[in-house]
Motif scaffolding. Sequence first.
Motif, PDB file in Angstrom:
ATOM      1  N   LEU A 141     -29.073  38.791   3.909  1.00 16.66           N
ATOM      2  CA  LEU A 141     -27.687  38.308   3.267  1.00 16.66           C
ATOM      3  C   LEU A 141     -27.232  37.321   4.444  1.00 16.66           C
ATOM      4  O   LEU A 141     -26.183  36.656   4.148  1.00 16.66           O
ATOM      5  CB  LEU A 141     -26.817  39.576   3.391  1.00 16.66           C
ATOM      6  CG  LEU A 141     -26.999  40.843   2.507  1.00 16.66           C
ATOM      7  CD1 LEU A 141     -26.128  42.000   2.870  1.00 16.66           C
ATOM      8  CD2 LEU A 141     -27.140  40.480   1.172  1.00 16.66           C
ATOM      9  N   SER A 142     -27.861  37.242   5.560  1.00 12.98           N
ATOM     10  CA  SER A 142     -27.289  36.136   6.401  1.00 12.98           C
ATOM     11  C   SER A 142     -27.818  34.637   6.034  1.00 12.98           C
ATOM     12  O   SER A 142     -28.565  34.465   4.968  1.00 12.98           O
ATOM     13  CB  SER A 142     -28.111  36.112   7.678  1.00 12.98           C
ATOM     14  OG  SER A 142     -29.383  36.169   7.536  1.00 12.98           O
TER      15      SER A 142
ATOM     16  N   HIS B  97     -15.217  44.292   1.250  1.00 18.68           N
ATOM     17  CA  HIS B  97     -15.831  43.097   1.750  1.00 18.68           C
ATOM     18  C   HIS B  97     -15.379  41.833   1.268  1.00 18.68           C
ATOM     19  O   HIS B  97     -15.226  40.825   2.153  1.00 18.68           O
ATOM     20  CB  HIS B  97     -17.483  43.491   1.399  1.00 18.68           C
ATOM     21  CG  HIS B  97     -18.325  42.269   1.768  1.00 18.68           C
ATOM     22  ND1 HIS B  97     -18.539  41.241   1.014  1.00 18.68           N
ATOM     23  CD2 HIS B  97     -18.905  42.050   2.908  1.00 18.68           C
ATOM     24  CE1 HIS B  97     -19.277  40.371   1.656  1.00 18.68           C
ATOM     25  NE2 HIS B  97     -19.732  41.113   2.772  1.00 18.68           N
TER      26      HIS B  97
ATOM     27  N   PHE C  77     -18.918  38.198   8.957  1.00 21.05           N
ATOM     28  CA  PHE C  77     -18.461  37.937   7.430  1.00 21.05           C
ATOM     29  C   PHE C  77     -18.968  36.668   7.358  1.00 21.05           C
ATOM     30  O   PHE C  77     -18.983  36.155   5.987  1.00 21.05           O
ATOM     31  CB  PHE C  77     -17.288  38.254   7.028  1.00 21.05           C
ATOM     32  CG  PHE C  77     -16.923  39.709   6.717  1.00 21.05           C
ATOM     33  CD1 PHE C  77     -17.224  40.387   5.748  1.00 21.05           C
ATOM     34  CD2 PHE C  77     -16.306  40.366   7.958  1.00 21.05           C
ATOM     35  CE1 PHE C  77     -17.004  41.860   5.568  1.00 21.05           C
ATOM     36  CE2 PHE C  77     -15.824  41.872   7.758  1.00 21.05           C
ATOM     37  CZ  PHE C  77     -16.306  42.498   6.676  1.00 21.05           C
TER      38      PHE C  77
ATOM     39  N   ASN D 173     -21.466  35.237   7.503  1.00 16.16           N
ATOM     40  CA  ASN D 173     -22.983  34.963   6.805  1.00 16.16           C
ATOM     41  C   ASN D 173     -23.015  35.613   5.654  1.00 16.16           C
ATOM     42  O   ASN D 173     -24.392  35.886   5.194  1.00 16.16           O
ATOM     43  CB  ASN D 173     -23.906  35.626   8.009  1.00 16.16           C
ATOM     44  CG  ASN D 173     -23.932  34.977   9.246  1.00 16.16           C
ATOM     45  OD1 ASN D 173     -23.693  33.797   9.399  1.00 16.16           O
ATOM     46  ND2 ASN D 173     -24.247  35.862  10.430  1.00 16.16           N
ATOM     47  N   HIS D 174     -22.171  35.976   5.059  1.00 14.75           N
ATOM     48  CA  HIS D 174     -22.169  36.909   3.814  1.00 14.75           C
ATOM     49  C   HIS D 174     -21.726  36.075   2.508  1.00 14.75           C
ATOM     50  O   HIS D 174     -20.982  34.888   2.793  1.00 14.75           O
ATOM     51  CB  HIS D 174     -21.208  38.194   3.878  1.00 14.75           C
ATOM     52  CG  HIS D 174     -21.918  39.134   4.925  1.00 14.75           C
ATOM     53  ND1 HIS D 174     -21.355  40.343   5.095  1.00 14.75           N
ATOM     54  CD2 HIS D 174     -22.702  38.792   5.879  1.00 14.75           C
ATOM     55  CE1 HIS D 174     -22.071  41.088   5.779  1.00 14.75           C
ATOM     56  NE2 HIS D 174     -22.980  40.231   6.490  1.00 14.75           N
TER      57      HIS D 174
END
Length: 462
Positions: free
Chosen positions: A1-2, A332, A352, A354-355
């Motif tokens: 997810l990064s 989120h 967050f 990196n999401h």
Amino acid sequence: LSSVSAAEGKYLVLSDTQALPIDLEFSELELNDQYWMDAELPFHWRNQFSDTRAVWYRLRLSREELESLEGTDTELNQQLYGIYIWRLNQTADVWFNGTKIGSGGSTEEPMARHWNSPLYFTIPARLLADENEILIKHFAQHSWGSMEAIIVGTESTLMPIYEGRYFIQHDVALGLFVFVLITGLFSFGIWFYRRQEKQYFWFAIASAGLSFFCLNQFIRYLPVDADLWRWLSNMTTDLWAASLLIFLLRSLNLEKKLAEKLVLFYLISGVPVYFYASYFQVFDLNIFYHIGALLIAVYAFSICITQYINTRDSLPAFYCCILILVFTAGVHDTVMQAIVNNGWFSNSDPGFQNHFNFVHFAAPLIFLLIGASLVKRFIDSMNEADSLNSELEQRVTEPRDELTENYRAIEEVLVRQSASEERERIYRDLHDDVGSKLLSLYYRLDNTSDSTLAKSALEDLR
């Protein structure tokens, strides 16, 4: 997810930059060199500038830094490198050593939108020098721009990362949009032919809201004014939450009129709220008001868990599991929106950065909702049909036995009646036959005593 998943040493993260908050052409930069100011990425305009639609960034990159990267197997003048911008709002043009190497699209209205998809630009090997300069002209509407750290590395390292993130953020969102839209049309079709099944109408409305949310994730050029689009996208998010709650209540056969009225009131109240936030650029208001949608999810979960405890039915338990996942994704996305796009807590790095958005990945789960509802209703219908068949068979058996008994009684009566009629016919035949013979005998006898006897017998027969 990064944002970047390659091993350390295969890319460079460029955070130190200089910013020029003036909408200039490239040829005019030298005339305004004294206005450059030091900045650090990630950079949010709203914390610095409020009266520009473009900001220039200037970054430095040396040959030694590029040669230090792992995976550089060829000569520097033959090695392909790339610039990876994994998140920005809204689009950008990039120059390398004075040569424009790429553009994110139109910078005029309708402006290209890359708020939820990355950008990648290949650096031509011929442009590399001992000291390199990267210039990025970053465009955004209403001074609402944000730019994350710039990633530089070999094309063999960054291209798969870019393609993977683009696939998740753009292509998957496109597929989910089509998927949710078809699901909504299917649900609408069920309601259209069975108007009494109103829960499917609300599911179709919820699907329309979610499909608009998915569309907003990948659409590049807006068909309407950006403020109008922002207004609609915020309203449809709440529309999805409100309609989904009403669907859950109707599918569980729960009468919660007050709850439905409050949810619809919240939905209608959002119309002026989001209008004000969109047209007057008070975007933080959107985040606060969207908390209502999260509260709707909490209420829906409480209803479903209560229903499960009371009935031990599997359907509300299934709904609870889906609501937990959707609620987690919603929290989120709300927090990430506040941090990444709105610049809250800009001095912290909670992860967050990196999401990307998760809520639209709930689309398959939403399809499972209607699937579970349809399966449950099918099973209930089959059970009800079996029960009705048993009841009908019992109700038919009793009249049938009664009819059989009546038929037997009628048959006995008919038999007796036929026997009686046959006896009567025989009696009549005997009467006529004997009478005619006695009469004939009476006229033929010459003896008076015999004739008198025959006459007496004939009178008795009559």
